[in-house]
Design an enzyme around this catalytic site. Structure first.
Site, PDB file in Angstrom:
ATOM      1  CE  LYS A 148       1.569  -8.304  -0.608  1.00 35.30           C
ATOM      2  NZ  LYS A 148       0.555  -8.874   0.138  1.00 35.30           N
ATOM      3  CG  HIS A 178       6.351  -4.131   1.469  1.00 34.85           C
ATOM      4  ND1 HIS A 178       5.206  -4.870   1.431  1.00 34.85           N
ATOM      5  CD2 HIS A 178       6.750  -4.129   2.756  1.00 34.85           C
ATOM      6  CE1 HIS A 178       4.927  -5.298   2.638  1.00 34.85           C
ATOM      7  NE2 HIS A 178       5.835  -4.865   3.475  1.00 34.85           N
ATOM      8  CE  LYS A 182       9.350  -5.723   5.714  1.00 36.20           C
ATOM      9  NZ  LYS A 182       9.305  -5.307   7.115  1.00 36.20           N
ATOM     10  CD  GLU A 216       0.019 -10.238   9.486  1.00 34.71           C
ATOM     11  OE1 GLU A 216      -0.578  -9.161   9.419  1.00 34.71           O
ATOM     12  OE2 GLU A 216      -0.169 -11.168   8.690  1.00 34.71           O
ATOM     13  CG  ASP A 235      -1.945 -11.067   2.742  1.00 34.22           C
ATOM     14  OD1 ASP A 235      -1.861 -10.160   1.899  1.00 34.22           O
ATOM     15  OD2 ASP A 235      -1.992 -10.858   3.967  1.00 34.22           O
ATOM     16  CG  HIS A 240       5.738 -10.434   1.787  1.00 36.25           C
ATOM     17  ND1 HIS A 240       5.943  -9.621   0.704  1.00 36.25           N
ATOM     18  CD2 HIS A 240       4.653  -9.938   2.428  1.00 36.25           C
ATOM     19  CE1 HIS A 240       5.006  -8.674   0.696  1.00 36.25           C
ATOM     20  NE2 HIS A 240       4.218  -8.852   1.719  1.00 36.25           N
ATOM     21  CE  LYS A 326      -4.064 -11.120   7.934  1.00 40.09           C
ATOM     22  NZ  LYS A 326      -3.298  -9.913   8.262  1.00 40.09           N
TER      23      LYS A 326
HETATM   24  P1  NDP Z   1      -7.784   0.480  -1.423  1.00 36.43           P
HETATM   25  O1  NDP Z   1      -8.819  -0.577  -1.397  1.00 36.43           O
HETATM   26  O2  NDP Z   1      -7.710   1.444  -0.270  1.00 36.43           O
HETATM   27  O3  NDP Z   1      -7.997   1.256  -2.796  1.00 36.43           O
HETATM   28  C1  NDP Z   1      -7.226   2.356  -3.205  1.00 36.43           C
HETATM   29  C2  NDP Z   1      -8.120   3.323  -3.974  1.00 36.43           C
HETATM   30  O4  NDP Z   1      -8.485   2.718  -5.188  1.00 36.43           O
HETATM   31  C3  NDP Z   1      -9.396   3.640  -3.251  1.00 36.43           C
HETATM   32  O5  NDP Z   1      -9.226   4.728  -2.378  1.00 36.43           O
HETATM   33  C4  NDP Z   1     -10.331   3.947  -4.373  1.00 36.43           C
HETATM   34  O6  NDP Z   1     -10.179   5.296  -4.711  1.00 36.43           O
HETATM   35  C5  NDP Z   1      -9.807   3.119  -5.511  1.00 36.43           C
HETATM   36  N1  NDP Z   1     -10.627   1.919  -5.684  1.00 36.43           N
HETATM   37  C6  NDP Z   1     -10.926   0.982  -4.773  1.00 36.43           C
HETATM   38  N2  NDP Z   1     -11.686  -0.002  -5.311  1.00 36.43           N
HETATM   39  C7  NDP Z   1     -11.837   0.326  -6.602  1.00 36.43           C
HETATM   40  C8  NDP Z   1     -12.494  -0.281  -7.691  1.00 36.43           C
HETATM   41  N3  NDP Z   1     -13.152  -1.443  -7.549  1.00 36.43           N
HETATM   42  N4  NDP Z   1     -12.450   0.326  -8.871  1.00 36.43           N
HETATM   43  C9  NDP Z   1     -11.803   1.481  -9.026  1.00 36.43           C
HETATM   44  N5  NDP Z   1     -11.159   2.110  -8.014  1.00 36.43           N
HETATM   45  C10 NDP Z   1     -11.180   1.535  -6.838  1.00 36.43           C
HETATM   46  O7  NDP Z   1      -6.408  -0.199  -1.690  1.00 36.43           O
HETATM   47  P2  NDP Z   1      -5.033  -0.029  -0.915  1.00 36.43           P
HETATM   48  O8  NDP Z   1      -4.694   1.409  -0.866  1.00 36.43           O
HETATM   49  O9  NDP Z   1      -5.092  -0.807   0.328  1.00 36.43           O
HETATM   50  O10 NDP Z   1      -4.041  -0.812  -1.890  1.00 36.43           O
HETATM   51  C11 NDP Z   1      -3.717  -0.338  -3.183  1.00 36.43           C
HETATM   52  C12 NDP Z   1      -2.990  -1.454  -3.921  1.00 36.43           C
HETATM   53  O11 NDP Z   1      -1.839  -1.823  -3.167  1.00 36.43           O
HETATM   54  C13 NDP Z   1      -3.800  -2.729  -4.090  1.00 36.43           C
HETATM   55  O12 NDP Z   1      -3.418  -3.330  -5.294  1.00 36.43           O
HETATM   56  C14 NDP Z   1      -3.365  -3.567  -2.899  1.00 36.43           C
HETATM   57  O13 NDP Z   1      -3.529  -4.935  -3.159  1.00 36.43           O
HETATM   58  C15 NDP Z   1      -1.900  -3.189  -2.811  1.00 36.43           C
HETATM   59  N6  NDP Z   1      -1.303  -3.353  -1.488  1.00 36.43           N
HETATM   60  C16 NDP Z   1      -1.810  -2.691  -0.412  1.00 36.43           C
HETATM   61  C17 NDP Z   1      -1.221  -2.800   0.823  1.00 36.43           C
HETATM   62  C18 NDP Z   1      -1.734  -2.047   2.017  1.00 36.43           C
HETATM   63  O14 NDP Z   1      -1.092  -2.109   3.073  1.00 36.43           O
HETATM   64  N7  NDP Z   1      -2.837  -1.342   1.929  1.00 36.43           N
HETATM   65  C19 NDP Z   1      -0.033  -3.659   1.021  1.00 36.43           C
HETATM   66  C20 NDP Z   1       0.435  -4.293  -0.189  1.00 36.43           C
HETATM   67  C21 NDP Z   1      -0.192  -4.122  -1.390  1.00 36.43           C
HETATM   68  P3  NDP Z   1     -11.332   6.139  -5.410  1.00 36.43           P
HETATM   69  O15 NDP Z   1     -12.636   5.451  -5.186  1.00 36.43           O
HETATM   70  O16 NDP Z   1     -11.252   7.488  -4.765  1.00 36.43           O
HETATM   71  O17 NDP Z   1     -10.922   6.168  -6.837  1.00 36.43           O
END
Ligand code: NDP
Length: 468
Positions: A148, A178, A182, A216, A235, A240, A326
């Site tokens: 999501k 997720h 749970k 939260e 969000d 959820h 939040k």
């Molecule tokens: P991040 O923003 O940390 O991005 C993950 C990776 O994607 C980055 O390390 C980067 O890696 C790459 N990235 C980021 N922005 C871009 C871009 N504009 N174009 C191409 N690559 C990009 O995301 P999260 O890890 O927080 O989340 C990943 C997915 O999971 C998302 O869809 C988020 O909505 C979803 N999500 C996240 C949660 C969380 O707790 N974090 C919870 C629920 C869902 P690199 O630059 O090395 O390629």
């Protein structure tokens, strides 16, 4: 033990490789790498685990990151399992839009039959990734997990779905909310349908109201740049919280298969009226507007409270009060089902002497459990009632349960779809919240450490205390 989700896959169809797109990101660190370690420990991993990102990492850098993630998440590390996981890890650095990335990936996966691709990247990247996989023939034989948010509204969710299904068969797409993974949330169904004690009461004749809280105590924690323009509704409410409502309200599935289970969720959601903006309180905590990454004059809500109405035979006229936010007074994910009060106590005729309502209180967070508020005779000469709680703490009673991501990755590797959101479920969820989002309601400011704007107290009167 009776199963809710029978294992219908044959062992030879289990995924024999995992590819984490966006391995450099937050989700991979906090959830996915620890989940893979747990699967390794349980003997549930097979084949290579490939991390893919634009970041110019090598294998050693990825292994150091994975080791950090596991040590941060686990209280006691099984060193042999960690070493086995690190031994499987391979890094592939590349752009998500370049064919060369997917050709290199296909070469690394040459000896595998059923790889699992987890798209832990922002949704803007999803289409490039599935197109890239398709270009090298990997989309046909792999399973694709997406995270999501599934769009920003009904229209964009439909577009995203079209983009994904252009390249990947629906049967091989796994959409993670997720909360569905749970144990505590899934436990709502078991509680309802495995206990004859409560199910006969689970309807408008006996239930007065339902309250669901997803609170939260933390604020955006420096991630306001991500949160602004998203807000509480997108969000956590659209996904959820509506999932919790669906599990509390749905009918029992007619068969033990993924579609029977999700059919009932959709059927319930279809009967939920769109949220009325006039009956909804939106809030924003004081100071949010000054955080880094927040647009000037932002009306992004960090809190919402509303009442949902379900036009079904079972639930007509029963308010489902929901709230999420939040920087609140406590952290809790809970549902409270309040039954109707008896008309009077024994032979008393004065309404003041009516016993309080029975309440079922489900704790769905880390300290999950359930308690029932019963009425007992208060000590003393008079025959008056006094509430007492009968409760169970599931950790103590049942022992260790799996983390959501461990279960969900395990399911996806087996091709089991019960716990993944279906496009029609997502479309119904957007239908319920779209009008509210389009109304662009100004949030009321609230102080941090409170239960939101004062007006929220009127949405449910009273909000039952949550366990914080
Ligand atoms: P991040 O923003 O940390 O991005 C993950 C990776 O994607 C980055 O390390 C980067 O890696 C790459 N990235 C980021 N922005 C871009 C871009 N504009 N174009 C191409 N690559 C990009 O995301 P999260 O890890 O927080 O989340 C990943 C997915 O999971 C998302 O869809 C988020 O909505 C979803 N999500 C996240 C949660 C969380 O707790 N974090 C919870 C629920 C869902 P690199 O630059 O090395 O390629």
């Amino acid at each position: 033990m009776t199963s809710l989700t029978a294992d219908s896959t044959s062992p030879d169809s289990r995924s024999d490789a995992v590819v984490l797109f966006g391995v450099s990101g937050d989700l991979a660190y906090k959830k996915l790498l620890p989940a893979l370690y747990n699967l390794e420990r349980a003997g549930r991993l097979d084949g290579p685990v490939i991390g893919l990102a634009r970041s110019a990492w090598d294998d050693e850098r990825l292994r150091a990151r994975a080791e950090g993630a596991v040590r941060d998440a686990a209280t006691q590390v099984d060193e042999a399992a960690l070493a086995r996981l690190l031994g499987r890890l391979r890094m592939l650095a590349g752009e998500y839009t370049e064919t060369a990335t997917y050709e290199a990936l296909a070469a690394m996966l040459a000896d595998t039959a059923r790889p699992l691709f987890h798209l832990a990247v922002p949704p803007v990247v999803f289409e490039s990734v599935v197109a890239g996989l398709n270009a090298v023939g990997l989309a046909d034989r792999g399973r694709v997990v997406v995270e999501k948010p599934f769009g920003r509204d009904a229209a964009s969710a439909a577009e995203l779905n079209t983009a994904l299904t252009r390249y990947v068969d629906e049967q091989n797409i796994f959409r993670i909310d997720h909360y569905l993974g749970k144990e505590s949330v899934e436990g709502l169904l078991v509680f309802r349908f495995a206990n004859t004690l409560f199910e006969p009461l689970w309807n408008r004749h006996y239930v007065k109201s339902v309250q669901v809280t997803l609170a939260e105590s933390l604020d955006t924690e420096g991630r306001a740049g991500f949160y602004d323009g998203v807000g509480a509704v997108r969000d956590v409410v659209q996904n959820h919280l509506l999932q919790i409502v669906a599990l509390l309200g749905m009918e029992p599935p007619i068969a033990d298969d993924a579609d029977a289970y999700r059919d009932e969720e959709v059927r319930l959601l279809r009967q939920v009226r769109p949220i009325d903006p006039d009956d909804t309180v939106m809030g924003q905590y004081e100071g949010y507007g000054e955080e880094d990454g927040v647009a000037p004059g932002s009306i992004t809500e960090t809190f919402m409270a509303t009442t949902l109405w379900i036009d079904s035979f079972r639930w007509a006229g029963v308010p489902f009060h929901v709230r999420a936010g939040k920087a609140l007074a406590g952290a809790a994910t809970e549902a409270v089902v309040e039954l109707r009060r008896p008309p009077r106590l024994l032979f008393a005729s004065k309404s003041a002497e009516r016993p309080e309502a029975n309440r079922l209180h489900f704790r769905l967070g880390h300290d999950d459990g359930v308690s029932v508020t019963l009425q007992a005779k208060a000590p003393g000469a008079k025959a008056v009632s006094q509430p007492v709680a009968l409760g169970v703490d599931f950790d103590r009673a049942l022992g260790h349960r799996q983390e959501a991501y461990e279960r969900l990755l395990d399911d996806a590797m087996d091709g089991r779809k019960h716990r993944f959101a279906r496009p029609d479920t997502i479309a119904e969820e957007w239908r319920i919240v779209d009008g509210l989002l389009a109304a662009g309601k100004e949030p009321e400011l609230y102080r941090r450490g409170t239960w939101g704007p004062a007006a929220a107290a009127k949405v449910a009167d009273p909000w039952h205390p949550v366990t914080t």
